[in-house]
Design an enzyme around this catalytic site. Structure first.
Site, PDB file in Angstrom:
ATOM      1  N   GLU A   1       0.860  -1.190   0.000  1.00 15.86           N
ATOM      2  CA  GLU A   1       0.000   0.000   0.000  1.00 15.86           C
ATOM      3  C   GLU A   1       0.894   1.237   0.000  1.00 15.86           C
ATOM      4  OE1 GLU A   1      -2.934   0.036   3.119  1.00 15.86           O
ATOM      5  OE2 GLU A   1      -3.644   2.037   2.592  1.00 15.86           O
TER       6      GLU A   1
ATOM      7  N   GLU B   1     -12.665  -1.969   2.358  1.00 13.90           N
ATOM      8  CA  GLU B   1     -13.289  -1.795   3.682  1.00 13.90           C
ATOM      9  C   GLU B   1     -14.358  -0.702   3.670  1.00 13.90           C
ATOM     10  OE1 GLU B   1     -10.124  -1.435   6.614  1.00 13.90           O
ATOM     11  OE2 GLU B   1      -9.571  -3.531   6.324  1.00 13.90           O
TER      12      GLU B   1
ATOM     13  N   TYR C   1      -6.834  -8.705  11.469  1.00 20.37           N
ATOM     14  CA  TYR C   1      -5.533  -8.589  12.137  1.00 20.37           C
ATOM     15  C   TYR C   1      -5.725  -9.042  13.576  1.00 20.37           C
ATOM     16  CZ  TYR C   1      -4.321  -5.639   8.154  1.00 20.37           C
ATOM     17  OH  TYR C   1      -4.091  -5.160   6.889  1.00 20.37           O
TER      18      TYR C   1
ATOM     19  N   GLU D   1      -6.442  -9.307   3.492  1.00 18.68           N
ATOM     20  CA  GLU D   1      -5.597  -8.667   4.502  1.00 18.68           C
ATOM     21  C   GLU D   1      -5.607  -9.561   5.732  1.00 18.68           C
ATOM     22  OE1 GLU D   1      -5.932  -4.479   5.445  1.00 18.68           O
ATOM     23  OE2 GLU D   1      -6.620  -4.027   3.412  1.00 18.68           O
TER      24      GLU D   1
HETATM   25  O1  AHR Z   1      -3.052  -2.792   6.097  1.00 19.52           O
HETATM   26  C1  AHR Z   1      -3.269  -1.603   6.800  1.00 19.52           C
HETATM   27  C2  AHR Z   1      -4.702  -1.119   6.699  1.00 19.52           C
HETATM   28  O2  AHR Z   1      -5.541  -2.021   7.371  1.00 19.52           O
HETATM   29  C3  AHR Z   1      -5.300  -1.038   5.313  1.00 19.52           C
HETATM   30  O3  AHR Z   1      -5.019   0.161   4.691  1.00 19.52           O
HETATM   31  C4  AHR Z   1      -6.767  -1.168   5.575  1.00 19.52           C
HETATM   32  O4  AHR Z   1      -7.454  -1.742   4.513  1.00 19.52           O
HETATM   33  C5  AHR Z   1      -6.852  -1.970   6.851  1.00 19.52           C
HETATM   34  O5  AHR Z   1      -7.694  -1.409   7.786  1.00 19.52           O
END
Ligand code: AHR
Length: 503
Positions: A27, A173, A244, A292
């Site tokens: 990114e 998102e 995450y 992600e």
């Molecule tokens: O990977 C970091 C960020 O996490 C990305 O920009 C977003 O899509 C997510 O919230």
């Protein structure tokens, strides 16, 4: 020592691993691009300004596809600013991360860089502050052969043949409060339906990914998936999942138990896709793009400081997680979870690749190095391509505060029929106890051990840096295979890769 029993039979199959399961993500964020993959003037930069040390580490990982240019960045991305002669490109405000985007690295540079690391591009379009027309213009610029406004613009910029990008994300998102141009389910359903329809008219060979929920705990999950697919089902091929994890419980047992949450997340999204399929009486199946996934929690405080108190810098050090040994175990557990769903999860992107939540880090003046999480990803990418097998397994378990009783050992088996190789990936997430693993491999006939690799550490908080790799795999000799029965101890808190050859 307690026993972990596994029976593996080559005829009980889950699904073939799609090579895109080992994808990643770059990114325009922090130092991912500038002083990450691109740093003209660095002693190790090549003629294009790309860091050759980074290229080498990324190539080792054999990443087949890389998502670009965001992430949150894409929701105010004006692609036209990033193409054409560099001298004419203007800097822009990136509101997602409150930084300054110099635009000296854009689509053409990314295409060249992915060529050097042998990866394809997975491109995202801006459905936040822009819409259908701009997404179509970008697709025309990238994939149309010539004779139209945007394809001729590409040719004029020096790229005669189309980039021919096959995978496209319809925004990023879009349910997130933080997202520029955030949408309701109905709004996103409609704009993704119309954009998907138009893009497939331009290039029917592309595949499209609809935005799923930003993560599993979003208040609108899983209704978001049901409603949005209700609109765009006929035009999209995949739905995205993002997640995450971090040690937010302040105890390692619950931290590592979160791979079970990931498993639940995947199962729920599959159910929703199939519910919409049934409702629509459709013959088409929507698969999953876990585009992600990673560990993200160490760097959260610094992010707020930079984006709020010191905005509009070029490439400040954002989301620079310094991963430790425990994080490598968590990444290993997440990879096993993805592999176990190989029949439906066709694409996954470790987020991200360089400097930002990354397996590869750079020093702007010196070299690049491998973080702890590099290794489980590397092993899975090298040895995890083949048929995932349905194993029968019994494991001891332990109690956690938040997740109740969880299995100590989480494992998966992959069979590469052509190479006659079987690989078992296993994490022992019991922090105290060594277990004896017994694997019944008799259905494969005569077999021998290629190697057993393990990642272990006396210090669960150990990190790697430019000067020292404190966490790296080693070959273990404590493995025995006789008459199709394998025995080996799995150390407490360990990542294990057991490679077997069929004779
Ligand atoms: O990977 C970091 C960020 O996490 C990305 O920009 C977003 O899509 C997510 O919230």
């Amino acid at each position: 020592m307690k026993i972990v029993k596994i029976i593996i039979d080559k005829d009980y199959q889950i699904g073939e691993v799609d090579k895109r399961l080992f994808g990643s993500f770059i990114e325009h964020l922090g130092r991912a691009v500038y002083s990450g993959i691109y740093q003209p003037g660095h002693p190790l930069a090549d003629a294009d300004g790309f860091r050759s040390d980074v290229i080498q580490l990324v190539k080792e990982l054999k990443v087949p596809v890389i998502r670009y240019p965001g992430g949150n960045f894409v929701s105010n991305f004006f692609w036209e600013d990033s193409v054409g002669p560099k001298e004419a490109r203007k800097p822009r405000l990136d509101m997602a991360w409150r930084t300054l985007e110099p635009n000296t690295f854009g689509l053409e540079e990314f295409f060249r860089w992915t060529g050097k690391v042998d990866a394809d591009i997975m491109m995202a379009v801006n459905l936040g502050t822009r819409g259908t027309a701009d997404a179509c213009n970008l697709l025309e610029y990238c994939n149309f052969k010539g004779g139209t406004k945007y394809s001729d613009m590409r040719i004029h910029h020096g790229r005669k043949d189309p980039y021919d990008i096959k995978l496209w994300c319809l925004g990023n998102e879009m349910d997130g409060e933080w997202q520029l141009g955030k949408k309701t389910m109905e709004e996103y359903g409609r704009i993704s339906e119309e954009t998907g329809k138009a893009m497939k008219l331009i290039d029917p060979s592309i595949e499209l990914i609809s935005c799923g929920s930003s993560f599993m705990t979003m208040p609108t999950f899983p209704e978001w998936e049901a409603v949005t697919l209700g609109y765009n089902y006929d035009y999209v091929d995949y739905i995205s999942l993002h997640q995450y994890y971090g040690d937010t419980f302040y105890n390692t047992d619950d931290y590592l138990a979160q791979s079970d949450d990931m498993d639940e997340f995947i199962k729920t999204v599959i159910s929703v896709c199939d519910y919409v399929k049934a409702k629509k009486r459709s013959r088409k199946t929507i698969n999953l793009s876990f585009d992600e996934w990673n560990v993200w929690f160490h760097s959260k405080k610094e992010e707020v400081d930079i984006t709020q108190r010191h905005p509009w810098q070029i490439a400040p050090p954002l989301l620079e997680e310094h991963y430790n040994f425990e994080d490598a175990l968590m990444v290993g557990l997440m990879i096993i979870t993805l592999l176990k769903h190989a029949d439906r999860v066709k694409i996954a992107c470790l987020a991200q690749l360089v400097n930002v939540l990354a397996p590869v880090m750079t020093d702007p003046e010196k070299g690049a190095w491998r973080q702890t999480i590099y290794y489980p990803f590397l092993h899975a990418s090298l040895y995890g391509r083949g048929m995932v097998l349905q194993t029968m397994s019994v494991s001891p378990s332990h109690e956690t505060k938040e997740h109740g009783e969880v299995k100590d050992v989480v494992s998966v088996a992959v069979y590469l029929e052509k190479e006659k190789e079987i690989t078992i990936f296993a994490v022992n997430r019991n922090l105290e106890d060594i277990h004896q693993m017994e694997i019944d491999l008799r259905s494969f006939g005569e077999c021998s051990v290629i190697e057993k690799l393990e990642l272990v550490s006396d210090d669960r908080k150990a990190e790697n840096d430019l000067f020292m790799e404190r966490v790296k795999p080693r070959i273990a000799e404590d493995i025995k295979l006789e008459d199709g029965r394998l025995e080996t101890p799995l150390k407490n808190a360990s990542w294990n890769v057991i490679r077997i050859k069929q004779i």
